[in-house]
Design a protein around this motif. Structure first.
Motif, PDB file in Angstrom:
ATOM      1  N   GLU A  56       0.752  -1.199  -0.084  1.00  0.00           N
ATOM      2  CA  GLU A  56      -0.178   0.069  -0.016  1.00  0.00           C
ATOM      3  C   GLU A  56       0.827   1.262   0.025  1.00  0.00           C
ATOM      4  OE1 GLU A  56      -2.845  -0.205   3.429  1.00  0.00           O
ATOM      5  OE2 GLU A  56      -3.563  -2.075   2.654  1.00  0.00           O
ATOM      6  N   LEU A  57       1.739   1.391   0.721  1.00  0.00           N
ATOM      7  CA  LEU A  57       2.772   2.574   0.904  1.00  0.00           C
ATOM      8  C   LEU A  57       3.598   2.641  -0.490  1.00  0.00           C
ATOM      9  CD1 LEU A  57       3.884   4.827   2.430  1.00  0.00           C
ATOM     10  CD2 LEU A  57       5.677   3.055   3.443  1.00  0.00           C
ATOM     11  N   LEU A  58       3.955   1.484  -1.132  1.00  0.00           N
ATOM     12  CA  LEU A  58       4.531   1.606  -2.210  1.00  0.00           C
ATOM     13  C   LEU A  58       3.740   2.161  -3.404  1.00  0.00           C
ATOM     14  CD1 LEU A  58       6.688  -1.633  -2.253  1.00  0.00           C
ATOM     15  CD2 LEU A  58       7.665   0.847  -2.368  1.00  0.00           C
ATOM     16  N   ASP A  59       2.281   1.865  -3.453  1.00  0.00           N
ATOM     17  CA  ASP A  59       1.501   2.103  -4.374  1.00  0.00           C
ATOM     18  C   ASP A  59       1.100   3.782  -4.217  1.00  0.00           C
ATOM     19  OD1 ASP A  59       1.315  -0.393  -5.415  1.00  0.00           O
ATOM     20  OD2 ASP A  59      -0.620  -0.829  -4.487  1.00  0.00           O
ATOM     21  N   GLU A  60       1.138   4.170  -2.835  1.00  0.00           N
ATOM     22  CA  GLU A  60       0.917   5.700  -2.704  1.00  0.00           C
ATOM     23  C   GLU A  60       1.917   6.144  -3.196  1.00  0.00           C
ATOM     24  OE1 GLU A  60      -1.192   8.877  -1.222  1.00  0.00           O
ATOM     25  OE2 GLU A  60      -1.843   6.819  -1.706  1.00  0.00           O
ATOM     26  N   VAL A  61       3.373   5.854  -3.042  1.00  0.00           N
ATOM     27  CA  VAL A  61       4.396   6.698  -3.366  1.00  0.00           C
ATOM     28  C   VAL A  61       4.643   6.813  -4.734  1.00  0.00           C
ATOM     29  CG1 VAL A  61       7.110   6.510  -3.473  1.00  0.00           C
ATOM     30  CG2 VAL A  61       6.100   5.927  -1.387  1.00  0.00           C
ATOM     31  N   VAL A  62       4.174   5.692  -5.549  1.00  0.00           N
ATOM     32  CA  VAL A  62       3.964   5.938  -6.971  1.00  0.00           C
ATOM     33  C   VAL A  62       2.881   6.902  -7.494  1.00  0.00           C
ATOM     34  CG1 VAL A  62       3.236   4.848  -9.013  1.00  0.00           C
ATOM     35  CG2 VAL A  62       4.808   3.264  -7.565  1.00  0.00           C
ATOM     36  N   ARG A  63       1.795   6.815  -6.677  1.00  0.00           N
ATOM     37  CA  ARG A  63       0.537   7.918  -7.184  1.00  0.00           C
ATOM     38  C   ARG A  63       0.851   9.070  -6.797  1.00  0.00           C
ATOM     39  NH1 ARG A  63      -3.083  10.508  -4.878  1.00  0.00           N
ATOM     40  NH2 ARG A  63      -2.770  10.037  -2.861  1.00  0.00           N
ATOM     41  N   ARG A  64       1.628   9.443  -5.880  1.00  0.00           N
ATOM     42  CA  ARG A  64       1.941  10.881  -5.362  1.00  0.00           C
ATOM     43  C   ARG A  64       3.102  11.489  -6.164  1.00  0.00           C
ATOM     44  NH1 ARG A  64       1.546  11.969   1.168  1.00  0.00           N
ATOM     45  NH2 ARG A  64      -0.708  11.297   1.155  1.00  0.00           N
ATOM     46  N   SER A  65       3.974  10.286  -6.613  1.00  0.00           N
ATOM     47  CA  SER A  65       5.068  10.963  -7.644  1.00  0.00           C
ATOM     48  C   SER A  65       4.593  10.934  -9.008  1.00  0.00           C
ATOM     49  CB  SER A  65       6.476  10.072  -7.443  1.00  0.00           C
ATOM     50  OG  SER A  65       6.120   8.894  -7.945  1.00  0.00           O
ATOM     51  N   GLY A  66       3.466  10.802  -9.383  1.00  0.00           N
ATOM     52  CA  GLY A  66       3.050  10.658 -10.747  1.00  0.00           C
ATOM     53  C   GLY A  66       3.763   9.566 -11.605  1.00  0.00           C
ATOM     54  N   GLY A  67       4.272   8.633 -11.014  1.00  0.00           N
ATOM     55  CA  GLY A  67       5.147   7.483 -11.471  1.00  0.00           C
ATOM     56  C   GLY A  67       6.535   7.844 -11.689  1.00  0.00           C
ATOM     57  N   ASP A  68       6.891   8.874 -11.130  1.00  0.00           N
ATOM     58  CA  ASP A  68       8.310   9.181 -11.296  1.00  0.00           C
ATOM     59  C   ASP A  68       9.242   8.535 -10.395  1.00  0.00           C
ATOM     60  OD1 ASP A  68       7.837  11.002 -13.632  1.00  0.00           O
ATOM     61  OD2 ASP A  68       7.492  12.809 -12.163  1.00  0.00           O
ATOM     62  N   ALA A  69       8.581   7.899  -9.145  1.00  0.00           N
ATOM     63  CA  ALA A  69       9.478   7.410  -8.084  1.00  0.00           C
ATOM     64  C   ALA A  69      10.073   6.115  -8.613  1.00  0.00           C
ATOM     65  CB  ALA A  69       8.637   7.163  -6.775  1.00  0.00           C
ATOM     66  N   ALA A  70      11.304   5.772  -8.225  1.00  0.00           N
ATOM     67  CA  ALA A  70      11.961   4.415  -8.306  1.00  0.00           C
ATOM     68  C   ALA A  70      11.278   3.337  -7.891  1.00  0.00           C
ATOM     69  CB  ALA A  70      13.588   4.497  -8.044  1.00  0.00           C
ATOM     70  N   VAL A  71      10.081   3.141  -7.908  1.00  0.00           N
ATOM     71  CA  VAL A  71       9.243   1.978  -7.371  1.00  0.00           C
ATOM     72  C   VAL A  71       8.359   1.305  -8.611  1.00  0.00           C
ATOM     73  CG1 VAL A  71       7.382   1.330  -5.879  1.00  0.00           C
ATOM     74  CG2 VAL A  71       9.020   3.178  -5.278  1.00  0.00           C
ATOM     75  N   PRO A  72       8.768   0.054  -8.810  1.00  0.00           N
ATOM     76  CA  PRO A  72       8.170  -0.812  -9.815  1.00  0.00           C
ATOM     77  C   PRO A  72       6.636  -0.912  -9.476  1.00  0.00           C
ATOM     78  CG  PRO A  72       9.599  -2.030  -8.440  1.00  0.00           C
ATOM     79  CD  PRO A  72       9.707  -0.653  -8.292  1.00  0.00           C
ATOM     80  N   ALA A  73       5.592  -1.078 -10.539  1.00  0.00           N
ATOM     81  CA  ALA A  73       4.408  -1.590 -10.026  1.00  0.00           C
ATOM     82  C   ALA A  73       4.031  -2.935  -9.783  1.00  0.00           C
ATOM     83  CB  ALA A  73       3.416  -1.033 -11.243  1.00  0.00           C
ATOM     84  N   VAL A  74       5.036  -3.848 -10.149  1.00  0.00           N
ATOM     85  CA  VAL A  74       5.166  -5.155 -10.032  1.00  0.00           C
ATOM     86  C   VAL A  74       6.603  -5.498  -9.569  1.00  0.00           C
ATOM     87  CG1 VAL A  74       2.930  -5.833 -11.463  1.00  0.00           C
ATOM     88  CG2 VAL A  74       5.214  -5.794 -12.401  1.00  0.00           C
ATOM     89  N   THR A  75       6.599  -6.906  -8.880  1.00  0.00           N
ATOM     90  CA  THR A  75       7.964  -7.137  -8.777  1.00  0.00           C
ATOM     91  C   THR A  75       8.845  -7.687  -9.949  1.00  0.00           C
ATOM     92  OG1 THR A  75       6.981  -8.144  -6.681  1.00  0.00           O
ATOM     93  CG2 THR A  75       9.130  -8.843  -7.284  1.00  0.00           C
ATOM     94  N   PRO A  76       9.853  -6.839 -10.160  1.00  0.00           N
ATOM     95  CA  PRO A  76      10.980  -7.309 -11.308  1.00  0.00           C
ATOM     96  C   PRO A  76      11.180  -8.759 -10.971  1.00  0.00           C
ATOM     97  CG  PRO A  76      11.548  -5.070 -10.224  1.00  0.00           C
ATOM     98  CD  PRO A  76      10.665  -5.795  -9.334  1.00  0.00           C
ATOM     99  N   SER A  77      11.310  -9.261 -11.870  1.00  0.00           N
ATOM    100  CA  SER A  77      11.744 -10.701 -11.927  1.00  0.00           C
ATOM    101  C   SER A  77      13.127 -10.913 -11.479  1.00  0.00           C
ATOM    102  CB  SER A  77      11.419 -11.699 -13.356  1.00  0.00           C
ATOM    103  OG  SER A  77      12.634 -11.126 -14.288  1.00  0.00           O
ATOM    104  N   GLU A  78      14.213 -10.107 -11.750  1.00  0.00           N
ATOM    105  CA  GLU A  78      15.412 -10.125 -11.341  1.00  0.00           C
ATOM    106  C   GLU A  78      15.696 -10.238  -9.773  1.00  0.00           C
ATOM    107  OE1 GLU A  78      14.981  -6.005 -12.880  1.00  0.00           O
ATOM    108  OE2 GLU A  78      14.565  -7.808 -13.573  1.00  0.00           O
ATOM    109  N   VAL A  79      14.659  -9.761  -9.153  1.00  0.00           N
ATOM    110  CA  VAL A  79      14.801  -9.618  -7.598  1.00  0.00           C
ATOM    111  C   VAL A  79      14.146 -10.605  -6.963  1.00  0.00           C
ATOM    112  CG1 VAL A  79      15.775  -7.152  -7.550  1.00  0.00           C
ATOM    113  CG2 VAL A  79      13.190  -7.535  -7.344  1.00  0.00           C
ATOM    114  N   THR A  80      13.245 -11.128  -7.713  1.00  0.00           N
ATOM    115  CA  THR A  80      12.374 -12.296  -7.073  1.00  0.00           C
ATOM    116  C   THR A  80      13.364 -13.290  -6.088  1.00  0.00           C
ATOM    117  OG1 THR A  80      10.786 -11.890  -8.747  1.00  0.00           O
ATOM    118  CG2 THR A  80      10.738 -14.140  -7.344  1.00  0.00           C
ATOM    119  N   ASP A  81      12.877 -13.533  -5.115  1.00  0.00           N
ATOM    120  CA  ASP A  81      13.818 -14.462  -4.106  1.00  0.00           C
ATOM    121  C   ASP A  81      12.917 -15.792  -3.668  1.00  0.00           C
ATOM    122  OD1 ASP A  81      15.264 -15.819  -2.174  1.00  0.00           O
ATOM    123  OD2 ASP A  81      16.027 -13.848  -1.353  1.00  0.00           O
TER     124      ASP A  81
END
Length: 196
Positions: A56-81
């Motif tokens: 929720e916090l990450l979604d809010e960061v993306v929303r407030r930054s207008g998509g400019d924040a360095a936060v992916p909308a979904v988990t990138p496959s290269e960081v999946t553990d």
């Protein structure tokens, strides 16, 4: 004795995982940097709440930054553990209080998990004051795990944590209580024992 803070800025790995069989699992947060490993125990509901609030916090960061924040909308496959916890899993403490924050300047998610502490107080107000003093005491407060994550690391943590929580026993289709391998006494069936 001074407060012990386990700081990972940034960690090589930060995951939620379990030890034990479904129905008897112990949940852990584990942070790793180089050869340092810190594992803290917590409840299943705490893991679920942390993962949900993090998303929720990450979604809010993306929303407030207008998509400019360095936060992916979904988990990138290269960081999946999907690897298990690093063993041996040695519990540093059991988590009582958790906190989340977003550092906008450095674009990092800050996760804090503080040890469970027993407090004696005469009234609810005294208890609230004692808790607040203890949590704000940087010198003598309870042990704490503090982890700073990139947006991608935070998304990966939240995704894995929810998968770990949901990997337990399946729910009963009638009452939603967990089904044990040896069966389940379902309150909706007036105590009739259902097989798994």
């Amino acid at each position: 004795m001074s407060r012990q803070v386990f700081l990972y800025d940034p960690p090589d790995r930060f995951v939620a995982g379990t030890v034990g069989l479904p129905g008897r699992r112990t949940f852990f947060l584990q942070a790793i940097a180089g050869t340092r490993v810190t594992s803290v125990a917590l409840e299943k509901t705490q893991v679920a709440a942390l993962a949900e609030r993090m998303d929720e916090l990450l979604d809010e960061v993306v929303r407030r930054s207008g998509g400019d924040a360095a936060v992916p909308a979904v988990t990138p496959s290269e960081v999946t553990d999907t690897e298990p916890l690093e063993t041996p899993v040695e519990e540093e403490f059991r988590v009582g209080t958790m906190a989340l924050a977003w550092d906008g300047d450095e674009e990092r998610m800050i996760v804090e998990a503080q040890a469970l502490v027993e407090l004696d107080a005469e009234s609810e107000e005294d208890l609230a004051e004692a808790e607040e003093r203890l949590l704000q005491d940087e010198e003598n407060g309870p042990p704490m795990l503090r982890v700073r994550l990139t947006g991608a690391q935070a998304r990966a943590f939240a995704k894995r944590a929810l998968e770990v929580v949901n990997a337990g026993r399946p729910p009963c289709p009638l009452c939603s209580l967990p089904l044990d391998p040896e069966g389940h006494v379902c309150p909706r069936q007036n105590g009739y024992r259902r097989g798994a």
